[in-house]
Design a protein around this motif. Structure first.
Motif, PDB file in Angstrom:
ATOM      1  N   ARG A 181       0.843  -1.181   0.000  1.00  0.00           N
ATOM      2  CA  ARG A 181       0.000   0.000   0.000  1.00  0.00           C
ATOM      3  C   ARG A 181       0.891   1.249   0.000  1.00  0.00           C
ATOM      4  O   ARG A 181       2.016   1.205   0.492  1.00  0.00           O
ATOM      5  CB  ARG A 181      -0.900   0.003   1.247  1.00  0.00           C
ATOM      6  CG  ARG A 181      -1.928  -1.128   1.273  1.00  0.00           C
ATOM      7  CD  ARG A 181      -2.550  -1.317   2.643  1.00  0.00           C
ATOM      8  NE  ARG A 181      -1.619  -1.915   3.595  1.00  0.00           N
ATOM      9  CZ  ARG A 181      -1.934  -2.262   4.829  1.00  0.00           C
ATOM     10  NH1 ARG A 181      -3.152  -2.069   5.280  1.00  0.00           N
ATOM     11  NH2 ARG A 181      -1.035  -2.804   5.628  1.00  0.00           N
ATOM     12  N   ALA A 182       0.392   2.335  -0.550  1.00  0.00           N
ATOM     13  CA  ALA A 182       1.176   3.575  -0.590  1.00  0.00           C
ATOM     14  C   ALA A 182       1.385   4.095   0.826  1.00  0.00           C
ATOM     15  O   ALA A 182       0.426   4.218   1.599  1.00  0.00           O
ATOM     16  CB  ALA A 182       0.473   4.625  -1.435  1.00  0.00           C
ATOM     17  N   ALA A 183       2.637   4.386   1.167  1.00  0.00           N
ATOM     18  CA  ALA A 183       2.964   4.897   2.505  1.00  0.00           C
ATOM     19  C   ALA A 183       2.906   6.423   2.518  1.00  0.00           C
ATOM     20  O   ALA A 183       3.334   7.074   1.568  1.00  0.00           O
ATOM     21  CB  ALA A 183       4.344   4.426   2.926  1.00  0.00           C
ATOM     22  N   GLN A 184       2.368   6.967   3.601  1.00  0.00           N
ATOM     23  CA  GLN A 184       2.359   8.414   3.813  1.00  0.00           C
ATOM     24  C   GLN A 184       3.237   8.731   5.015  1.00  0.00           C
ATOM     25  O   GLN A 184       3.079   8.125   6.077  1.00  0.00           O
ATOM     26  CB  GLN A 184       0.931   8.904   4.053  1.00  0.00           C
ATOM     27  CG  GLN A 184      -0.019   8.631   2.901  1.00  0.00           C
ATOM     28  CD  GLN A 184      -1.433   9.060   3.214  1.00  0.00           C
ATOM     29  OE1 GLN A 184      -1.665  10.072   3.896  1.00  0.00           O
ATOM     30  NE2 GLN A 184      -2.409   8.303   2.746  1.00  0.00           N
ATOM     31  N   LEU A 185       4.183   9.660   4.844  1.00  0.00           N
ATOM     32  CA  LEU A 185       5.133   9.995   5.891  1.00  0.00           C
ATOM     33  C   LEU A 185       5.013  11.457   6.293  1.00  0.00           C
ATOM     34  O   LEU A 185       4.728  12.322   5.453  1.00  0.00           O
ATOM     35  CB  LEU A 185       6.580   9.759   5.418  1.00  0.00           C
ATOM     36  CG  LEU A 185       7.135   8.338   5.451  1.00  0.00           C
ATOM     37  CD1 LEU A 185       6.504   7.481   4.372  1.00  0.00           C
ATOM     38  CD2 LEU A 185       8.639   8.372   5.265  1.00  0.00           C
ATOM     39  N   GLU A 186       5.245  11.710   7.569  1.00  0.00           N
ATOM     40  CA  GLU A 186       5.326  13.081   8.076  1.00  0.00           C
ATOM     41  C   GLU A 186       6.434  13.133   9.119  1.00  0.00           C
ATOM     42  O   GLU A 186       6.493  12.288  10.013  1.00  0.00           O
ATOM     43  CB  GLU A 186       4.000  13.514   8.686  1.00  0.00           C
ATOM     44  CG  GLU A 186       3.971  14.979   9.101  1.00  0.00           C
ATOM     45  CD  GLU A 186       2.623  15.400   9.649  1.00  0.00           C
ATOM     46  OE1 GLU A 186       2.532  16.542  10.143  1.00  0.00           O
ATOM     47  OE2 GLU A 186       1.669  14.600   9.601  1.00  0.00           O
ATOM     48  N   LEU A 187       7.344  14.099   8.980  1.00  0.00           N
ATOM     49  CA  LEU A 187       8.466  14.242   9.896  1.00  0.00           C
ATOM     50  C   LEU A 187       8.211  15.344  10.912  1.00  0.00           C
ATOM     51  O   LEU A 187       7.343  16.192  10.730  1.00  0.00           O
ATOM     52  CB  LEU A 187       9.749  14.551   9.117  1.00  0.00           C
ATOM     53  CG  LEU A 187      10.219  13.498   8.112  1.00  0.00           C
ATOM     54  CD1 LEU A 187      11.447  13.996   7.365  1.00  0.00           C
ATOM     55  CD2 LEU A 187      10.514  12.177   8.800  1.00  0.00           C
ATOM     56  N   ASP A 188       9.012  15.321  11.986  1.00  0.00           N
ATOM     57  CA  ASP A 188       9.000  16.379  13.000  1.00  0.00           C
ATOM     58  C   ASP A 188       7.594  16.605  13.557  1.00  0.00           C
ATOM     59  O   ASP A 188       7.140  17.737  13.696  1.00  0.00           O
ATOM     60  CB  ASP A 188       9.559  17.679  12.402  1.00  0.00           C
ATOM     61  CG  ASP A 188       9.987  18.665  13.481  1.00  0.00           C
ATOM     62  OD1 ASP A 188      10.257  18.237  14.615  1.00  0.00           O
ATOM     63  OD2 ASP A 188      10.037  19.882  13.190  1.00  0.00           O
ATOM     64  N   ILE A 189       6.937  15.510  13.923  1.00  0.00           N
ATOM     65  CA  ILE A 189       5.569  15.633  14.430  1.00  0.00           C
ATOM     66  C   ILE A 189       5.536  15.921  15.923  1.00  0.00           C
ATOM     67  O   ILE A 189       4.524  16.387  16.444  1.00  0.00           O
ATOM     68  CB  ILE A 189       4.758  14.356  14.118  1.00  0.00           C
ATOM     69  CG1 ILE A 189       5.433  13.133  14.736  1.00  0.00           C
ATOM     70  CG2 ILE A 189       4.573  14.184  12.627  1.00  0.00           C
ATOM     71  CD1 ILE A 189       4.581  11.884  14.698  1.00  0.00           C
ATOM     72  N   PHE A 190       6.636  15.631  16.626  1.00  0.00           N
ATOM     73  CA  PHE A 190       6.736  15.923  18.054  1.00  0.00           C
ATOM     74  C   PHE A 190       7.874  16.917  18.250  1.00  0.00           C
ATOM     75  O   PHE A 190       9.051  16.542  18.238  1.00  0.00           O
ATOM     76  CB  PHE A 190       7.008  14.643  18.852  1.00  0.00           C
ATOM     77  CG  PHE A 190       5.963  13.581  18.692  1.00  0.00           C
ATOM     78  CD1 PHE A 190       4.624  13.865  18.918  1.00  0.00           C
ATOM     79  CD2 PHE A 190       6.303  12.286  18.312  1.00  0.00           C
ATOM     80  CE1 PHE A 190       3.641  12.889  18.772  1.00  0.00           C
ATOM     81  CE2 PHE A 190       5.338  11.309  18.161  1.00  0.00           C
ATOM     82  CZ  PHE A 190       4.004  11.604  18.389  1.00  0.00           C
ATOM     83  N   PRO A 191       7.574  18.193  18.431  1.00  0.00           N
ATOM     84  CA  PRO A 191       8.623  19.219  18.462  1.00  0.00           C
ATOM     85  C   PRO A 191       9.624  19.065  19.600  1.00  0.00           C
ATOM     86  O   PRO A 191      10.739  19.576  19.500  1.00  0.00           O
ATOM     87  CB  PRO A 191       7.826  20.529  18.586  1.00  0.00           C
ATOM     88  CG  PRO A 191       6.470  20.126  19.071  1.00  0.00           C
ATOM     89  CD  PRO A 191       6.228  18.766  18.546  1.00  0.00           C
ATOM     90  N   HIS A 192       9.267  18.374  20.681  1.00  0.00           N
ATOM     91  CA  HIS A 192      10.195  18.258  21.806  1.00  0.00           C
ATOM     92  C   HIS A 192      11.097  17.028  21.689  1.00  0.00           C
ATOM     93  O   HIS A 192      11.975  16.827  22.533  1.00  0.00           O
ATOM     94  CB  HIS A 192       9.414  18.212  23.130  1.00  0.00           C
ATOM     95  CG  HIS A 192       8.644  19.474  23.409  1.00  0.00           C
ATOM     96  ND1 HIS A 192       9.260  20.696  23.587  1.00  0.00           N
ATOM     97  CD2 HIS A 192       7.308  19.705  23.495  1.00  0.00           C
ATOM     98  CE1 HIS A 192       8.343  21.618  23.800  1.00  0.00           C
ATOM     99  NE2 HIS A 192       7.155  21.051  23.744  1.00  0.00           N
TER     100      HIS A 192
END
Length: 277
Positions: free
Chosen positions: A31-42
């Motif tokens: 399945r196509a993967a969706q990524l998001e970085l820096d989701i937890f700023p601390h």
């Protein structure tokens, strides 16, 4: 684990055996993967991965500690997995990730984490959370771990005094947030999980397909095709002949998985840098 009736299981196994899956994918198709970085700023680095309806996160917590006695010039990396209210075996997932990140098979150059030889190093704990599970949580977690480690930014640390007897060297932490070290994660393996459903190797199973699988084999393979840790799950055993075909299916898919994952990660990272500038 999804609960299925005998009729439904027979339908899924028969379909997979014939090369037909409920969502229209081919047996070797992710399945196509969706990524998001820096989701937890601390956190030092973090990543969210969605694979179909499976959703996982990983966050890197960095502390200064002592290196292992037999690896004085390296740092440490470990993982912990939490899955509250989600029907997955968190302990089993954590054991697999620990093997993925073990110094013997880890593609992460751990000397990047050394500070003072034999005395001080960076210790990275990757805190993982399975938010929602619809199959193939281990592969999704491995992607999230790789993404979080690639996103990690470690402050510059400089020893300002030599170690004295019974004491550690004094360290100076650079307060300039724009001065940091990022890790080379290009050789870090990803898990490629292959399930036997209807006697046929099937990749990136949904929860329904996993419930109908006789066994699952997860192989840690890096972008260069080198194979590391192998983990097995499921109600049945895999004989030597079947294991060979399953690992061959994993290796055949690994290059495409790495290509799409790292391209997606690079695009996500570049987009985030443009937003910050």
């Amino acid at each position: 684990m999804a609960v299925v009736s005998s009729a439904e299981a027979a339908y899924v196994r028969g379909g997979c055996g014939a090369g037909l899956r409920g969502d229209g994918r081919e047996c070797a198709q992710y399945r196509a993967a969706q990524l998001e970085l820096d989701i937890f700023p601390h956190a030092s680095g973090s990543c969210r991965v969605q694979l179909g309806r499976t959703l996982v996160t990983a966050a890197v917590c960095a502390e200064i500690g002592a290196p292992a006695a037999d690896r004085p010039g390296e740092g440490r990396v470990s993982a912990v997995v939490e899955a509250r209210g989600v029907e997955v075996d968190a302990a089993q997932l954590q054991r697999a990730l620990d093997r993925l990140l073990a110094p013997s098979g880890c593609g992460l150059p751990l000397e990047q984490l050394a500070i003072v030889h034999g005395e001080q190093c960076w210790e990275l704990l990757v805190a993982c959370h399975v938010v929602r599970a619809d199959g193939n949580a281990l592969d999704a977690l491995a992607m999230a771990v790789a993404g979080a480690l690639s996103d990690a930014r470690l402050p510059r640390v400089t020893p300002i005094s030599a170690a004295q007897a019974g004491e550690l060297a004094l360290l100076e932490l650079d307060e300039d947030v724009t001065e940091y070290t990022q890790l080379d994660v290009s050789r870090l393996p990803l898990f490629v999980t292959v399930a036997l459903v209807g006697g046929r190797p099937v990749l990136d199973c949904t929860a329904l397909e996993e419930a109908c699988a006789s066994a699952r084999v997860s192989a840690a393979i890096n972008a260069e095709g080198a194979q590391g840790a192998v983990a097995m799950a499921g109600p049945g055993a895999v004989d030597a002949v079947a294991l060979g075909s399953v690992l061959a299916a994993a290796r055949a898919q690994a290059a495409a998985l790495h290509g799409s994952f790292w391209a997606c990660l690079l695009y996500t990272s570049d987009a985030a840098d443009e937003e910050d500038s």
